[in-house]
Design a protein around this motif. Structure first.
Motif, mmCIF file in Angstrom:
data_model
loop_
_atom_site.group_PDB
_atom_site.id
_atom_site.type_symbol
_atom_site.label_atom_id
_atom_site.label_comp_id
_atom_site.label_asym_id
_atom_site.label_seq_id
_atom_site.Cartn_x
_atom_site.Cartn_y
_atom_site.Cartn_z
ATOM 1 N N ASP A 1 1.147 -1.497 -0.030
ATOM 2 C CA ASP A 1 -0.165 -0.134 -0.353
ATOM 3 C C ASP A 1 1.089 1.600 -0.171
ATOM 4 O O ASP A 1 -0.139 2.434 -0.632
ATOM 5 C CB ASP A 1 -0.536 -0.256 1.171
ATOM 6 C CG ASP A 1 -1.884 -1.443 0.925
ATOM 7 O OD1 ASP A 1 -1.840 -1.197 0.032
ATOM 8 O OD2 ASP A 1 -3.033 -1.218 2.004
ATOM 9 N N ARG B 1 -7.751 -0.408 -1.808
ATOM 10 C CA ARG B 1 -8.317 0.071 -0.368
ATOM 11 C C ARG B 1 -9.439 1.601 -1.528
ATOM 12 O O ARG B 1 -9.214 1.378 -2.164
ATOM 13 C CB ARG B 1 -7.412 0.486 0.696
ATOM 14 C CG ARG B 1 -7.064 -0.600 0.925
ATOM 15 C CD ARG B 1 -6.089 0.382 2.381
ATOM 16 N NE ARG B 1 -4.887 1.421 2.037
ATOM 17 C CZ ARG B 1 -4.672 1.922 1.975
ATOM 18 N NH1 ARG B 1 -5.522 2.500 2.749
ATOM 19 N NH2 ARG B 1 -4.027 2.726 1.297
ATOM 20 N N ARG C 1 -5.383 -5.687 5.072
ATOM 21 C CA ARG C 1 -4.334 -6.492 3.810
ATOM 22 C C ARG C 1 -4.685 -8.133 4.698
ATOM 23 O O ARG C 1 -3.103 -8.606 4.052
ATOM 24 C CB ARG C 1 -3.220 -6.017 3.279
ATOM 25 C CG ARG C 1 -3.246 -4.642 3.000
ATOM 26 C CD ARG C 1 -4.269 -4.688 2.051
ATOM 27 N NE ARG C 1 -3.883 -5.295 0.625
ATOM 28 C CZ ARG C 1 -4.519 -4.909 -0.373
ATOM 29 N NH1 ARG C 1 -6.034 -4.813 -0.457
ATOM 30 N NH2 ARG C 1 -4.507 -5.247 -1.516
#
Length: 728
Positions: free
Chosen positions: A150, A194, A564
């Motif tokens: 991310d 996300r 995650r």
């Protein structure tokens, strides 16, 4: 040099009949300010082929000789760290670069870092450009972007939005331009992005294999022709490739002259408001996409059709309020908001007043009626989790035949397919759906320091994060820790100089050798696996109880999606158990499978425990550093077949021997209780929790409080230090 499949040879990417994927890719190259493209689709749908072929049809660019940062010689404001360059500096033309970012790339590789060879050999501090610098004025392609860490996705999207990358690390301060077309591809079955990251992509398209026989045959025929003779196949499409390249170049030149009228801008705002998208990024991206589409079509101003095409590409992924909402676009609502009439022409401005499209124009009698498009919006679209054709439309499991012999005694079903649930006799089955999940369930973490896969939950030693120590390079790759390297070399200088033969001149400088190298040890976050083993027998079929359990699991799924994590689900009922949800990060599949779980029949507790043990052992073989938690929801009864009680005790002992931290949620209720679940928890060394706490908040709180303690963190200076898994 490898030969790439021609872009115009892809079915759906013909210049005069672009499908949504082809159109989004072309529009993003015409106007890079759109913000990139995310292509979602199953494997084998030509996502990567289309992206790699796109670079071949883009117009060539001019760069300075020796400029590693590829600034535009025609831009007087552009500066390069390799400069300065002047108008007399030599330049040349080259094709647009396609820079591919590997999923396992490190932050140093993306941003750039200290030039190691120069630092060690000559003592010079120089900057080695990263992938962002190489991708300037080109395409940066990330395959399986949903598997990228991310923090790297954040970094890429920030650079794409700002058009500049700044590096402040290891004694280096460098800032350079980084304007590129960011293209990501992903398979939703392997996990979602996300919402915050999804919104940062300008356009998103869903692709799938064609269902028409003729289209599928055309794909196979063209691919076989390319594989048989690539040179001849490319030559056959050379004219179409050249025509597409010329049309893109013409649209890029035309882009600045396309007019976005006041009526068109108000219509874009009306469309975005009607679909209730958050923020104003959707309005900006839709406007830029509409302008690019008008330039692609050769129009001088934005029309209703340009807005429609832009909305179909820019809004679907911004409509999702949470991961359970089905992606897509209500085209009927879009056409209703756009209307059937063409956009009214803007009133002409005074000759002495320059036109400023971002300022309000003259009053339009019709604009007042379009300021509140929310009056008669359909409220049902996009609000439920179940997609069209989902579990809500399936007949209950009681109507399915139960006398198939293959379902009578197969305790361990094949792993590659999810078979039908085993028979349950004459006991009726019930299927209930979860309630509304908690939007922000309590965060649970594994205490201590692990070494699992990078995520956003528990503290761990990972490849990214803050620097907490150093290690030798023998234990794996990593980024250089310069200070510790110099410190290690400095400590060896007296010994090394004493061993050197005497010389007339004293030896100056620092003698750095390979054994002095130290790599950084970084502390970040890891992902975990929460595996639910749910008793779906008749004794657990009480509607309220199953709703509570499903709602709690759904809340944890939502939290796991954001962090995650991997979540799995094993159910047991009738005569056997099944892996209803293999460990996954795909929230859509998880939510759909959860709603489909029926309840009823006998309680094969032993089979459920053994199936759970099999899943956990398989996952630990795949990832030895995985730290799982088993949540067993049952009343402790074992009623499936002769010797069920003895077999359940043996299975409990086997699971306890795996060393998995376990929580037993006791589903027994009423004034008379046998206490079987408590006995089971004692036998497994697990924590026992009464059923009164099996609620969305209660179960989440229980999971949080019962996650295992990890062993103390090892020394970060040891070359062989590893944090043992709590399951060992």
């Amino acid at each position: 040099m490898p030969q790439h499949y021609p872009f115009t040879a892809i079915v759906g990417c013909e210049p005069d009949a672009l499908d949504p994927m082809g159109l989004s890719l072309v529009l993003s190259t015409i106007s890079p300010q759109i913000g990139g493209v995310l292509v979602r689709g199953q494997k084998g749908t030509a996502k990567s082929t289309a992206v790699r072929a796109l670079a071949e049809v883009l117009p060539r660019i001019s760069v300075y000789d020796g400029d590693r940062f590829s600034i535009d010689p025609d831009d007087p404001q552009a500066t390069s760290p390799d400069g300065p360059f002047t108008a007399e500096s030599a330049r040349h033309e080259r094709p647009v670069r396609l820079v591919e970012l590997p999923v396992g790339a490190t932050e140093d590789r993306v941003l750039g870092s200290l030039h190691l060879q120069s630092a060690l050999s000559a003592g010079e501090v120089s900057y080695e450009p990263g992938l962002l610098a190489r991708a300037h004025r080109g395409i940066l392609y990330v395959d399986e972007v949903n598997l990228l860490h991310d923090h790297l996705v954040d970094l890429l999207l920030d650079a794409a939005a700002m058009g500049r990358s700044t590096v402040e690390r290891d004694g280096i301060s460098v800032s350079h331009q980084a304007r590129f077309v960011l293209i990501g591809t992903m398979n939703p079955e392997e996990g979602e992005l996300r919402p915050q990251l999804l919104d940062r992509f300008g356009l998103t398209v869903e692709v799938s294999a064609p269902h028409e026989h003729a289209a599928r045959a055309a794909v196979v025929r063209r691919r076989m022709a390319f594989d048989g003779d690539p040179t001849a196949f490319i030559a056959a499409h050379a004219a179409d490739e050249a025509a597409l390249s010329a049309r893109i170049a013409d649209a890029q030149q035309r882009l600045g002259a396309v007019r976005l009228g006041d009526a068109a801008l108000l219509k874009i705002a009306e469309v975005c408001a009607a679909f209730e998208v958050d923020g104003l990024r959707a309005d900006i991206v839709t406007a830029r996409t509409a302008i690019a589409h008008a330039a692609w079509c050769g129009r001088a101003s934005v029309t209703r059709e340009d807005i429609r095409q832009a909305a179909l590409l820019a809004l679907p992924h911004r409509r999702r309020r949470n991961p359970f909402d089905a992606p897509g676009m209500d085209e009927e609502l879009l056409d209703q908001v756009l209307g059937d009439d063409d956009l009214p022409p803007d009133e002409p401005h005074q000759p002495d007043e320059p036109h400023q499209p971002d300022e309000p124009g003259p009053e339009d009698p019709g604009q007042g009626e379009a300021t509140d498009p929310q009056g008669d919006l359909p409220q049902g679209d996009g609000q439920g989790r179940a997609p069209e054709g989902g579990p809500d439309q399936e007949p209950p499991a009681v109507d399915q035949p139960r006398d198939t012999p293959e379902n009578s005694s197969d305790v361990n079903p094949p792993e590659q397919d999810l078979p039908a649930l085993p028979p349950t006799g004459a006991v009726p089955e019930t299927v209930v759906q979860a309630g509304t999940p908690s939007p922000r369930p309590r965060t649970f973490t594994v205490r201590g320091l692990g070494e699992g896969a990078a995520g956003r939950r528990s503290r761990a030693i990972t490849s990214s994060g803050r620097r907490v120590g150093a290690r030798r390079p023998e234990s794996g790759p990593g980024s250089l820790h310069l200070v510790e390297t110099l410190r290690a070399a400095a400590g060896e200088q007296p010994r090394r100089r004493a061993l050197q033969p005497p010389t007339p001149e004293p030896v100056e400088g620092l003698d750095i050798r390979a054994e002095d190298l130290r790599l950084a040890v970084r502390e970040g976050r890891e992902a975990n696996l929460v595996l639910f083993c749910v008793d779906a027998s008749g004794s657990m079929a009480a509607r309220k109880r199953m709703v509570q359990v499903k709602t709690a699991i759904l809340s944890l799924l939502l939290d796991a999606y954001r962090r995650r994590d991997k979540v799995g689900l094993v159910t047991f009922r009738g005569q056997g158990a099944e892996l209803a949800l293999p460990p996954t990060r795909s929230i859509d599949i998880a939510a759909a499978r959860l709603d489909e779980i029926p309840a009823g029949g006998r309680t094969p507790l032993a089979e459920g425990l053994l199936e759970t043990a099999r899943v956990l052992r398989r996952e630990q073989l795949r990832d030895p550093q995985l730290r799982p938690l088993l949540v067993l929801v049952t009343d402790g009864r074992a009623t499936a077949g002769a010797g069920a009680v003895d077999r359940s005790r043996q299975a409990a002992d086997f699971v306890a021997g795996l060393g998995i931290s376990t929580v037993v949620i006791d589903g027994e209720q009423g004034p008379l209780r046998l206490g079987l679940a408590r006995q089971l928890a004692t036998r497994m060394g697990a924590e026992h929790v009464p059923v009164d706490e099996v609620t969305a908040d209660g179960l989440t709180r229980t999971v949080r409080s019962q996650l295992p303690l990890s062993h103390p963190a090892p020394s970060t200076h040891s070359s062989s230090s590893r944090s043992p898994s709590t399951s060992r």
